[in-house]
Scaffold this active site. Sequence first.
Site, PDB file in Angstrom:
ATOM      1  N   HIS A 333       0.845  -1.189   0.000  1.00 45.82           N
ATOM      2  CA  HIS A 333       0.000   0.000   0.000  1.00 45.82           C
ATOM      3  C   HIS A 333       0.881   1.241   0.000  1.00 45.82           C
ATOM      4  O   HIS A 333       2.000   1.216   0.512  1.00 45.82           O
ATOM      5  CB  HIS A 333      -0.920   0.004   1.231  1.00 45.82           C
ATOM      6  CG  HIS A 333      -1.977   1.062   1.182  1.00 45.82           C
ATOM      7  ND1 HIS A 333      -1.786   2.320   1.721  1.00 45.82           N
ATOM      8  CD2 HIS A 333      -3.218   1.059   0.649  1.00 45.82           C
ATOM      9  CE1 HIS A 333      -2.889   3.033   1.533  1.00 45.82           C
ATOM     10  NE2 HIS A 333      -3.767   2.304   0.875  1.00 45.82           N
ATOM     11  N   ASP A 392      -7.930  -4.632  -0.446  1.00 45.25           N
ATOM     12  CA  ASP A 392      -8.431  -5.356  -1.613  1.00 45.25           C
ATOM     13  C   ASP A 392      -8.176  -6.853  -1.512  1.00 45.25           C
ATOM     14  O   ASP A 392      -8.842  -7.645  -2.188  1.00 45.25           O
ATOM     15  CB  ASP A 392      -7.785  -4.820  -2.891  1.00 45.25           C
ATOM     16  CG  ASP A 392      -8.153  -3.373  -3.163  1.00 45.25           C
ATOM     17  OD1 ASP A 392      -9.352  -3.066  -3.086  1.00 45.25           O
ATOM     18  OD2 ASP A 392      -7.258  -2.565  -3.425  1.00 45.25           O
TER      19      ASP A 392
END
Length: 456
Positions: A333, A392
């Site tokens: 991320h 996700d």
Amino acid sequence: MEFDRDFSVVSPQITELSKLSIENGTIDPSLYTKYNVKRGLRDSDGKGVLTGLTELSEIWGHQEVDGKRVECEGILRYRGYDVKEIIAGTADSGNYCYEEVVYLLLFGKLPNKEEFEEFKNLLAGYRALPVHFVRDIIMKAPSKDMMNTLARSVLTLYSYDRDADNTSVDNVLRQCLELIALFPQLSVYGYQTYKYYHDGDSFFIHPPQDDYSTAENILHMLRLDGDFSPLEAKVLDAALVIHAEHGGGNNSTFTTHVVTSTGTDTYSAIAAALGSLKGFRHGGANIRVVHMMDDIKEHVIDWEDDDEISAYLNKILYKEAFDKSGLIYGIGHAIYTKSDPRAQILHSLTKQLSQEKDLDEEFALYERIERLAPGLVAKKTHATKTLCANVDFYSGFAYRMLDLPTELYTPIFAIARIAGWSAHRMEEIINHGKIIRPAYLAVGAPREYIKMEDRK
């Protein structure tokens, strides 16, 4: 649908012209370093360039310790409240908390019981679409992409609003609340229409229930029998909460600020945000995780063998397997390092749901990949920061267990994030910000004009 010409055909002439565009449109990458341009509005370490201030949420993947930037467990706060505590606070109450988060983001405080009941009733009153809207708008020329269907519906609602261009705070709040209430219907009805026209499936429309939460209504409207379990609704509610807001710098929220700063109407600003979220680099990543996991399940024989799993993950990393992109989707991320709090929340709830759905083995495979993949990615990319699974990684698995169609994965994100977009639009208007206009440095050389008859 039939047209007098095929709009999808790229002619040889267009192909040649595109080569010209590429030839004369490519910028030397070294110039970004030469002129110290923060490409993507990011510093060299990936940290976002500050472009504004917000009180809505904060995201931490690092902390300052003795003057040094040190990695930390991921933190996500809405209006100062830790999102983990918000979800945990309703775990035993039987309540759903997405609507509570919407109230918090828009009004800056947690509602008491009376305020919350009034707010839920207000949203319920906005759930009715204009007369014949489904027939005249949603069912006409259905798109294969639900995000385009959703954006078109939002822009069309402008025509039904007699005060559409009024950007006063009270009018924009009214418009935002209506869109928050209507996004589930616009998305689900758009999907039902798509499924009927493109897949030949049965067409049905369930109206939303006034006493249902947003999560409950999504499941109710999607399923023919309208039935769902409390855990299913709880998992979807949590997914909506953790996707509701994520700072002002994410692409779609920044888009909302940029477009709002021009003074345009609410429908145009939200449609622009939807266009941003549609991109696979932003809202569509969980679909790629699901497809990657399908590929892994097909090629890895022993789901409990770390060595076999690692070997196949390396094939993906070195562009020998899956989509040959070299990416293990759902890992890493831009901000979070040691952990993504949203992924941690979904990890716990997904485990419960996998037990209810008898999918424990598949969940265990996800856990193994979450444990193995960061090290493999770091070794291959020589990463200088700790990598973790992002939101996700588990959201697509959760949606699949909820029998949500992949076509609605990104619209579900939008149904949640409309809360954050609305709050940021309100914040931009309340604070009378200047029009957002960053600079681009022109690096092309001056040229003298040549008359057409003298051009080669």
